[in-house]
Write a protein that holds these residues in place. Structure first.
Motif, PDB file in Angstrom:
ATOM      1  N   PRO A  89       0.831  -1.211   0.000  1.00  9.38           N
ATOM      2  CA  PRO A  89       0.000   0.000   0.000  1.00  9.38           C
ATOM      3  C   PRO A  89       0.860   1.253   0.000  1.00  9.38           C
ATOM      4  O   PRO A  89       1.855   1.340   0.727  1.00  9.38           O
ATOM      5  N   GLY A  90       0.500   2.213  -0.820  1.00 10.91           N
ATOM      6  CA  GLY A  90       1.249   3.463  -0.901  1.00 10.91           C
ATOM      7  C   GLY A  90       2.379   3.446  -1.906  1.00 10.91           C
ATOM      8  O   GLY A  90       3.086   4.447  -2.057  1.00 10.91           O
ATOM      9  N   THR A  91       2.559   2.333  -2.629  1.00 14.41           N
ATOM     10  CA  THR A  91       3.618   2.277  -3.644  1.00 14.41           C
ATOM     11  C   THR A  91       3.328   3.270  -4.769  1.00 14.41           C
ATOM     12  O   THR A  91       2.215   3.330  -5.284  1.00 14.41           O
ATOM     13  N   LEU A  92       4.326   4.040  -5.138  1.00 13.32           N
ATOM     14  CA  LEU A  92       4.169   4.990  -6.238  1.00 13.32           C
ATOM     15  C   LEU A  92       4.123   4.224  -7.552  1.00 13.32           C
ATOM     16  O   LEU A  92       5.078   3.543  -7.931  1.00 13.32           O
ATOM     17  N   ILE A  93       3.010   4.301  -8.243  1.00 11.50           N
ATOM     18  CA  ILE A  93       2.843   3.602  -9.519  1.00 11.50           C
ATOM     19  C   ILE A  93       3.470   4.413 -10.645  1.00 11.50           C
ATOM     20  O   ILE A  93       4.204   3.885 -11.464  1.00 11.50           O
ATOM     21  N   PHE A  94       3.154   5.694 -10.686  1.00 15.51           N
ATOM     22  CA  PHE A  94       3.803   6.560 -11.656  1.00 15.51           C
ATOM     23  C   PHE A  94       3.550   8.019 -11.323  1.00 15.51           C
ATOM     24  O   PHE A  94       2.639   8.363 -10.568  1.00 15.51           O
ATOM     25  N   ILE A  95       4.420   8.851 -11.882  1.00 16.59           N
ATOM     26  CA  ILE A  95       4.198  10.297 -11.956  1.00 16.59           C
ATOM     27  C   ILE A  95       4.024  10.598 -13.437  1.00 16.59           C
ATOM     28  O   ILE A  95       4.926  10.359 -14.235  1.00 16.59           O
ATOM     29  N   SER A  96       2.874  11.082 -13.815  1.00 11.04           N
ATOM     30  CA  SER A  96       2.536  11.272 -15.220  1.00 11.04           C
ATOM     31  C   SER A  96       2.551  12.746 -15.589  1.00 11.04           C
ATOM     32  O   SER A  96       2.025  13.585 -14.843  1.00 11.04           O
ATOM     33  N   PHE A 101       5.280   6.699 -24.240  1.00 12.72           N
ATOM     34  CA  PHE A 101       4.796   8.002 -23.790  1.00 12.72           C
ATOM     35  C   PHE A 101       5.910   8.877 -23.215  1.00 12.72           C
ATOM     36  O   PHE A 101       5.634   9.957 -22.698  1.00 12.72           O
ATOM     37  N   SER A 102       7.149   8.407 -23.291  1.00 11.89           N
ATOM     38  CA  SER A 102       8.257   9.256 -22.855  1.00 11.89           C
ATOM     39  C   SER A 102       8.434  10.376 -23.869  1.00 11.89           C
ATOM     40  O   SER A 102       8.217  10.194 -25.074  1.00 11.89           O
ATOM     41  N   SER A 103       8.842  11.538 -23.407  1.00 14.80           N
ATOM     42  CA  SER A 103       8.932  12.713 -24.289  1.00 14.80           C
ATOM     43  C   SER A 103       9.945  12.495 -25.405  1.00 14.80           C
ATOM     44  O   SER A 103       9.727  12.904 -26.550  1.00 14.80           O
ATOM     45  N   ASN A 104      11.057  11.810 -25.100  1.00 10.89           N
ATOM     46  CA  ASN A 104      12.083  11.597 -26.122  1.00 10.89           C
ATOM     47  C   ASN A 104      11.569  10.706 -27.246  1.00 10.89           C
ATOM     48  O   ASN A 104      11.749  10.999 -28.427  1.00 10.89           O
ATOM     49  N   LYS A 105      10.921   9.597 -26.883  1.00 12.05           N
ATOM     50  CA  LYS A 105      10.440   8.682 -27.909  1.00 12.05           C
ATOM     51  C   LYS A 105       9.306   9.315 -28.698  1.00 12.05           C
ATOM     52  O   LYS A 105       9.220   9.164 -29.919  1.00 12.05           O
ATOM     53  N   ASP A 149       3.082  15.543 -28.609  1.00 11.29           N
ATOM     54  CA  ASP A 149       1.826  15.343 -27.880  1.00 11.29           C
ATOM     55  C   ASP A 149       0.820  14.603 -28.746  1.00 11.29           C
ATOM     56  O   ASP A 149       0.126  13.688 -28.280  1.00 11.29           O
ATOM     57  N   ARG A 150       0.730  14.999 -30.020  1.00 11.66           N
ATOM     58  CA  ARG A 150      -0.230  14.354 -30.916  1.00 11.66           C
ATOM     59  C   ARG A 150       0.090  12.877 -31.105  1.00 11.66           C
ATOM     60  O   ARG A 150      -0.815  12.048 -31.224  1.00 11.66           O
ATOM     61  N   TYR A 151       1.375  12.549 -31.123  1.00 13.00           N
ATOM     62  CA  TYR A 151       1.750  11.140 -31.215  1.00 13.00           C
ATOM     63  C   TYR A 151       1.244  10.371 -29.995  1.00 13.00           C
ATOM     64  O   TYR A 151       0.675   9.281 -30.120  1.00 13.00           O
ATOM     65  N   GLN A 152       1.430  10.931 -28.801  1.00  9.69           N
ATOM     66  CA  GLN A 152       0.958  10.268 -27.589  1.00  9.69           C
ATOM     67  C   GLN A 152      -0.560  10.121 -27.596  1.00  9.69           C
ATOM     68  O   GLN A 152      -1.100   9.064 -27.240  1.00  9.69           O
TER      69      GLN A 152
END
Length: 408
Positions: A78-85, A145-149, A120-123
């Motif tokens: 419980p409380g595990t960080l899944i992601f920061i989006s 969804f990484s900005s570089n890719k 953004d449009r690609y994502q």
């Protein structure tokens, strides 16, 4: 959208927990790790930290019958960080307490091209699933969804002439409806993507905003990682925390490796009976929920489900505005009658719940009568002039049950 009466009002976050926000990837030294967590929390609350995108021990998988979903790659506490989006495109703010709708976000993007870059449009295009059977959805990962890719993919798409062919591609066969190229998301399809995937709230985290010296406001945006979570009426993640334009998501309970992570698209409406929840989901998202909580309610004794519906119907005629008006007018006799009616219905439900053997199912069924318990508490406290701490804790437990798949 994934709550507003679609994703904003339905999926709006209610409960925030600042104390569990450890945001940085830190070393293996336990003492150093603990120190850095505390320093990050201090910086977070002082406004000196804006966390970068981060993906925890989760991955995107194709799930039988569900299409894409997010699955734990390890045992999560419980409380595990899944992601920061980070959002795809610019977010849109409004007055605090006034939800901002997905169509307003679409207009915001269309009116100012810099609000939605090629990356953004690609994502956004990766989230297009209209008319695509779940088994035929394109496989994606969080790396997409990484900005570089996303930037690299957008450049390749532009080099291949997708931008010039946008209008032609938009009118082509259904083979393009699953995942269009970066520069060719038609306005109509963009609207559909936002209606099903945008997230909003009528306020940002009040505690964090105050600590950071930021103004309260409503917000709507598209956070790709969060949009990949499927719905459950008893999810195993807590409502997301919005920090400026970042969305943070954590687990609510123990999640074993291989289990799907879910969220609630309903927000406060998660406290409604199954019939009303199903109607909202069907109208907003086009599916019927088959989570453990819905199944338990559908198979509950008839006396239980009929009482839940009676409680819901009663609550619809005794909303918060009506109660506040009666309190302002000090209508003691009217409030006493309301309390008596609410108490009788609650006692009736509790009597019928004795027929249900599973304690977890009992908790779920009580959670579907949240508004009735809340009315009874508010009126009783007003009439007595005394805060009922025990009853308030019971209400908090009902919220916890409807926002965490406890025990499963």
């Amino acid at each position: 959208m994934k709550p507003i009466v679609q994703r904003q009002c339905l999926r709006s976050g209610v409960h925030r927990n600042v104390s569990c926000l450890a945001l940085r990837k830190i070393g293996n030294n336990p003492q150093r790790s603990q120190l850095l967590k505390e320093l990050d929390l201090e910086r977070l609350c002082s406004g000196n930290l804006m966390p970068d995108r981060q993906i925890g021990p989760v991955e995107v998988q194709q799930l039988p019958g569900h299409g894409r979903g997010v699955v734990a790659t390890g045992n999560l506490q419980p409380g595990t960080l899944i992601f920061i989006s980070e959002p795809a495109g610019a977010v849109l703010h409004g007055e605090v307490g006034q939800p901002v709708l997905p169509e307003q976000l679409a207009q915001h993007w269309q009116q100012t091209p810099t609000n939605l870059t090629a990356a953004d449009r690609y994502q956004v295009s990766l989230l297009a699933t209209t008319n695509t059977p779940p088994a035929q959805l394109k496989s994606i990962s969080f790396r997409d969804f990484s900005s570089n890719k996303a930037t690299t993919k957008a450049r390749k798409a532009s080099a291949k002439g997708f931008a010039a062919a946008a209008s032609k591609q938009a009118n082509s066969s259904s083979s393009n409806q699953g995942a269009p190229a970066a520069a060719e998301v038609p306005a109509e399809q963009l609207q559909q993507i936002l209606e099903c995937n945008a997230y909003g709230d009528d306020h940002v985290d009040a505690v964090l905003a105050a600590c950071r010296g930021e103004q309260q406001h409503s917000i709507v945006g598209l956070w790709p990682e969060y949009s990949l979570l499927n719905h459950s009426c008893a999810p195993n993640t807590v409502p997301p925390v919005l920090l400026s334009d970042r969305l943070l998501l954590r687990t609510a309970v123990v999640v074993p490796a291989g289990q799907e992570l879910t969220t609630s698209y309903l927000g406060a409406a998660g406290g409604l009976p199954a019939q009303q929840r199903q109607e909202l989901l069907q109208n907003s998202y086009g599916f019927v929920c088959s989570c453990h909580r819905c199944k338990a309610e559908h198979t509950a004794p008839a006396d239980v489900t009929s009482t839940l519906q009676a409680m819901h119907n009663w609550s619809c005629t005794h909303d918060l505005e009506t109660l506040l008006s009666m309190m302002e007018q000090n209508d003691t006799s009217g409030l006493q009658q309301i309390h008596l009616e609410a108490k009788q219905l609650v006692q009736q439900l509790e009597q019928h719940l004795q027929l249900v053997q599973d304690p977890l199912e009992v908790s779920w069924l009580r959670a579907s009568a949240y508004s009735m318990y809340a009315v009874m508490l508010r009126v009783r406290e007003f009439l007595s002039g005394v805060k009922d701490v025990d009853a308030a804790q019971q209400l908090a437990d009902l919220v916890r049950v409807s926002t965490a798949d406890v025990g499963l």
